[in-house]
Write a protein that holds these residues in place. Structure first.
Motif, short mmCIF file in Angstrom:
data_model
loop_
_atom_site.label_atom_id
_atom_site.label_comp_id
_atom_site.label_asym_id
_atom_site.label_seq_id
_atom_site.Cartn_x
_atom_site.Cartn_y
_atom_site.Cartn_z
N VAL B 347 14.91 4.94 -29.69
CA VAL B 347 14.78 6.03 -30.66
C VAL B 347 14.34 5.48 -32.01
O VAL B 347 13.64 6.13 -32.77
CB VAL B 347 16.10 6.81 -30.80
CG1 VAL B 347 17.22 5.93 -31.32
CG2 VAL B 347 15.93 8.02 -31.70
N ALA B 348 14.73 4.23 -32.29
CA ALA B 348 14.42 3.63 -33.59
C ALA B 348 12.92 3.51 -33.79
O ALA B 348 12.44 3.54 -34.92
CB ALA B 348 15.08 2.27 -33.71
N ILE B 349 12.18 3.33 -32.70
CA ILE B 349 10.74 3.16 -32.88
C ILE B 349 9.96 4.27 -32.18
O ILE B 349 8.83 4.08 -31.75
CB ILE B 349 10.24 1.78 -32.42
CG1 ILE B 349 10.56 1.57 -30.94
CG2 ILE B 349 10.85 0.68 -33.25
CD1 ILE B 349 9.68 0.51 -30.34
N ALA B 350 10.57 5.44 -32.09
CA ALA B 350 9.83 6.64 -31.70
C ALA B 350 9.35 6.69 -30.26
O ALA B 350 8.42 7.41 -29.94
CB ALA B 350 8.62 6.86 -32.64
N VAL B 355 17.79 9.83 -24.89
CA VAL B 355 18.66 9.97 -26.06
C VAL B 355 17.87 10.48 -27.25
O VAL B 355 18.33 11.31 -28.02
CB VAL B 355 19.33 8.62 -26.40
CG1 VAL B 355 20.13 8.74 -27.67
CG2 VAL B 355 20.22 8.19 -25.25
N SER B 356 16.66 9.98 -27.38
CA SER B 356 15.85 10.35 -28.53
C SER B 356 15.46 11.83 -28.50
O SER B 356 15.72 12.56 -29.46
CB SER B 356 14.61 9.46 -28.55
OG SER B 356 13.62 10.04 -29.33
N GLY B 360 18.75 13.92 -29.38
CA GLY B 360 18.35 13.84 -30.78
C GLY B 360 17.66 15.11 -31.22
O GLY B 360 18.28 16.04 -31.73
N THR B 361 16.36 15.14 -31.00
CA THR B 361 15.57 16.26 -31.47
C THR B 361 16.08 17.60 -30.93
O THR B 361 16.33 18.53 -31.69
CB THR B 361 14.12 16.07 -31.02
OG1 THR B 361 13.71 14.77 -31.43
CG2 THR B 361 13.22 17.09 -31.67
N MET B 363 18.98 18.42 -29.58
CA MET B 363 20.33 18.77 -29.99
C MET B 363 20.36 19.28 -31.42
O MET B 363 21.11 20.18 -31.76
CB MET B 363 21.26 17.57 -29.85
CG MET B 363 22.73 17.97 -29.85
SD MET B 363 23.80 16.58 -30.12
CE MET B 363 23.78 15.79 -28.55
N ASN B 364 19.50 18.70 -32.25
CA ASN B 364 19.43 19.15 -33.62
C ASN B 364 18.93 20.58 -33.73
O ASN B 364 19.20 21.26 -34.70
CB ASN B 364 18.47 18.24 -34.38
CG ASN B 364 19.15 17.56 -35.51
OD1 ASN B 364 19.28 18.14 -36.59
ND2 ASN B 364 19.63 16.37 -35.28
N GLU B 369 26.26 20.36 -28.62
CA GLU B 369 26.62 18.94 -28.48
C GLU B 369 27.32 18.65 -27.15
O GLU B 369 26.96 17.72 -26.43
CB GLU B 369 27.53 18.47 -29.62
CG GLU B 369 26.83 18.31 -30.94
CD GLU B 369 27.04 19.50 -31.85
OE1 GLU B 369 27.51 20.55 -31.34
OE2 GLU B 369 26.74 19.39 -33.06
#
Ligand SMILES: N[C@@H](CCC(=O)N[C@@H](CS)C(=O)NCC(=O)O)C(=O)O
Lengths: 334, 403
Positions: B347-350, B355-356, B360-361, B363-364, B369
């Motif tokens: 996720v750190a590098i797209a 999970v990412s 991430g996206t 869930m936001n 959750e």
């Protein structure tokens, strides 16, 4: 064994009462500080210097709330959060306030169990491109690679924009803003998109800030403001009215330096705000000089803005008071 | 008298054991009950509800082009959160699978090299293991990503690895892909038959070796079968596919220049970086496992096989490694599981893995959750169990080597 069991039951019972029904204000008072969720570093909004001092307009809001409660703007601790983490951190109780350039949208307000306590910066989404590309308008971006953050409204807006204009694009979405900047700087993307205020801030981190330009289009409304958990009206009111107090202070001419003398002003609106008339603070669950303390700690909205956002080169614009041609407007204290 | 019996009762180990278990059970039930009631209370306070209805809603965000988006024909605003979930799973599986294969190869190589008699090989492997094991994976991920990015020309330029066929630039690695022609089905069947025949020959050869000590000339037969199959295909349906070569445009609107995505397989640099980082990091651990596995095989074994006239290579391949495998496989399994779990750092590098994009996206945007984390846990649990089952099966097979 029996002892252990009694202990476990007692601990469990305490935990239940402690977690399920605590009012945030009581919690904060017991802890002795406000836990404030901020960004991982966005100059002007929330940014830590080398020695860990946080500054920014979002940081000021948290300090103002702390001052309204404790009479001390330093009784606040900061939790840096990525866009993706922020709502979970708030709803799980890890933080008391989320003050992190967060856009107020209907989904977030109604579906995430959150409440927006107001707007402290009216923004809109913009796009930045390397000047060398010769692109003049967002309408020329068909086929672009676009870098941005995950878990943001930005992702959604840019998708809408390209879909509605029937243009194609690739999105490269990172968790942290620093990686977005680095990837854009390395040339991975033709476009960097985020809130316009954040573009101004992040641009300073590029190798050559002058080799890039922001396109004229503003593709969305981004009202940014502080957020609290749904279901605690008292806490919601404290945050909302602390923000309102800062804006009203600007309108009434109350500043960090004159706030003490203004307590004796002849203007009843000022007296109500500063607690020399009426009982507004106590109705909130605080002391009557709550707003005076908040203003003393961070200054009024204009002072805070000048200190934090203005150095990025962002003029007040729509964020000027309603009486000065903007839309910043706070309901009266009465 | 009474006191005495109570005392006896408590002293009885069996009764005490039962009491302890009952207490533990009660405690567990209590904890779970507490979790549930607390969650319910918080849900009520925040006016939230449980439910999976969001899965059929359309997802309004774009996802970078990857195997997952291609398989599910992802289109922002039309595809659902279900699609996002499956795209995440596919992308996670893809790097995990590629990573496991590459890490195993490099890890075995490095492990054997660490025991090599050649000083240069041995030192290289030692440095490799010591350095890569001790640098946090996230840093390695950034290193590969940004090194790869800085080294490459932007999308209007290219580095040709195989001129006209395989090229790379900041947008990724561009590979040709086959376009199947009408005879592809027939060709596929012929190839399957050929592979089946080779498998049968292999079995036959092993049986013969057991009976007579002389195997069949397996490689020669297999090669013959393959060539024969290709000849049959060529004679019957011709070449059953064509290559689509990446098309590179140097004119037109500036953002449209570069490789045209629909003419090639694009491997995005995020994917390459995740793959490199996971592979090289895990390989360092596998190397150590392989080394200790080999060292666990008693020296007498290799001395005996050398004495019987086997070369060092043969000794390693036929005597040492089959025995070492028994020691290697269990810890290897946990490395594979680690690699899969570590892929979530992507996720750190797209890189759009599970999970990412889901936790991430997505869930936001929908805020479910509990449901989403639950769904995600199911995936990782399934991966773990499947890997364990497979490795256990493999382990049993390796065990049988012992006589
Ligand atoms: N206002 C938007 C975007 C907020 C956002 O996260 N922007 C990024 C891009 S500049 C950011 O602030 N990152 C700072 C950090 O890394 O914490 C939203 O609420 O979704």
């Amino acid at each position: 064994m029996k002892k252990l069991l009694t202990f476990a039951i007692a601990a469990g019972a305490m935990a239940i009462t402690g977690l399920a029904s605590a009012a945030t204000l009581d919690d904060v008072r017991t802890k002795g500080y406000v836990q404030c969720g901020v960004s991982q570093g966005l100059p002007g909004f929330s940014n830590a210097d080398d020695s860990g001092n946080w500054t920014g307009i979002d940081v000021d809001l948290c300090r103002a709330v702390a001052a309204a409660i404790f009479g001390d703007g330093d009784k606040v601790r900061f939790t840096p959060l990525s866009a993706k983490q922020r709502f979970t951190a708030l709803s799980s109780g890890e933080i008391d306030i989320l003050s992190r350039n967060t856009t107020w949208t209907m989904t977030r307000d109604t579906q995430l169990g959150l409440n927006f306590a107001g707007v402290n910066y009216y923004d809109g989404q913009g796009m930045m491109v390397p000047s060398g590309l010769g692109v003049k308008s967002a309408m020329e971006l068909d086929g672009a690679n676009i870098c941005t953050n995950t878990g943001t409204t930005t992702e959604l807006n840019i998708t809408d924009f390209f879909r509605s204009n029937k243009m194609s694009f690739n999105l490269v979405a990172f968790e942290k803003a620093d990686e977005v900047v680095a990837a854009y700087d390395a040339g991975r993307c033709d476009v960097y998109t985020t809130d316009r205020s954040a573009l101004a801030a992040q641009r300073t981190k590029l190798t050559d800030p002058n080799a890039h330009k922001v396109l004229p289009e503003i593709i969305s409304k981004e009202p940014l403001g502080p957020v609290v958990r749904q279901g605690d009206d008292q806490w919601f009111n404290i945050v909302r009215w602390t923000l309102n107090a800062l804006i009203n202070a600007e309108e009434l001419g109350v500043t960090q330096s004159n706030v003490q003398s203004m307590k004796n002003s002849d203007n009843p609106a000022i007296k109500r705000l500063l607690g020399t008339e009426g009982n507004f603070g106590e109705e909130l669950g605080l002391e009557n000089n709550w707003a005076a303390n908040a203003i003393q700690a961070v200054g009024n909205y204009a002072e805070s803005y000048e200190k934090t956002v203005a150095p990025l080169g962002l003029a007040r614009g729509v964020n000027a008071l309603w009486s000065a041609g903007g839309i910043m407007y706070a309901p009266p204290v009465r | 008298m009474k006191e005495h019996s109570v005392f006896q009762f408590v002293n009885d180990a069996r009764v005490r054991g039962i009491l302890a278990q009952v207490a533990l059970l009660a405690f567990a039930v209590f904890c779970i009950g507490w979790l549930v009631s607390n969650t319910a209370q918080n849900f009520e306070d925040q006016d939230k509800s449980l439910g999976f209805g969001f899965l059929v809603q359309a997802a309004g965000f774009q996802i970078a082009p990857t195997l997952g988006t291609w398989l599910f024909d992802y289109e922002a605003g039309v595809s659902t959160y279900w699609d996002v979930y499956f795209i995440g799973i596919v992308n996670t599986l893809l790097v995990a699978a590629l990573g496991v294969v590459a890490a195993t190869i490099i890890g075995f190589l490095m492990g054997v090299m660490r025991l090599s008699q050649n000083l240069i090989l041995r030192s290289f492997a030692t440095v490799y293991v010591e350095v890569l094991r001790n640098i946090p994976l996230l840093l390695q991920l950034f290193f590969w990503y940004f090194t790869v990015l800085r080294a490459l020309p932007d999308k209007r330029g290219k580095v040709e690895l195989l001129p006209g066929v395989v090229s790379v630039n900041l947008e990724g690695l561009f590979l040709p892909y086959p376009i199947w022609q009408s005879g592809a089905g027939v060709a596929g069947v012929i190839m399957l038959v050929a592979l089946g025949a080779i498998w049968a020959v292999n079995r036959r050869s092993q049986q013969r070796q057991l009976l007579t000590g002389h195997p069949l000339p397996f490689w020669r037969i297999a090669g013959g079968i393959l060539l024969g199959a290709l000849a049959v295909i060529w004679l019957s349906v011709g070449v059953p596919f064509e290559w689509s070569l990446p098309v590179f445009k140097e004119t037109g609107p500036i953002l449209r220049r570069g490789f045209q995505g629909d003419t090639a397989i694009v491997v995005i640099p995020e994917m390459l970086a995740v793959w490199f980082a996971l592979t090289l990091y895990t390989a360092a651990f596998i190397a150590e496992i392989v080394r200790s596995g080999i060292m666990a095989v008693s020296k007498g074994q290799s001395e005996a096989s050398v004495a019987m006239g086997m070369t060092r290579g043969q000794t390693l391949r036929l005597v040492v490694i089959p025995q070492a495998l028994r020691v290697i496989i269990p810890p290897l399994t946990s490395q594979y599981l680690n690699l899969t779990k570590n892929s979530s750092l992507a996720v750190a590098i797209a890189y759009p893995e599970l999970v990412s994009i889901f936790a991430g996206t997505a869930m936001n945007n929908v805020g479910k959750e509990i449901e989403m984390v639950g769904m995600m846990m199911c995936v990782y649990l399934t991966f773990s169990l499947l890997t364990s089952f497979f490795m256990n099966w493999f382990n049993k097979r390796a065990m049988l080597v012992e006589r």
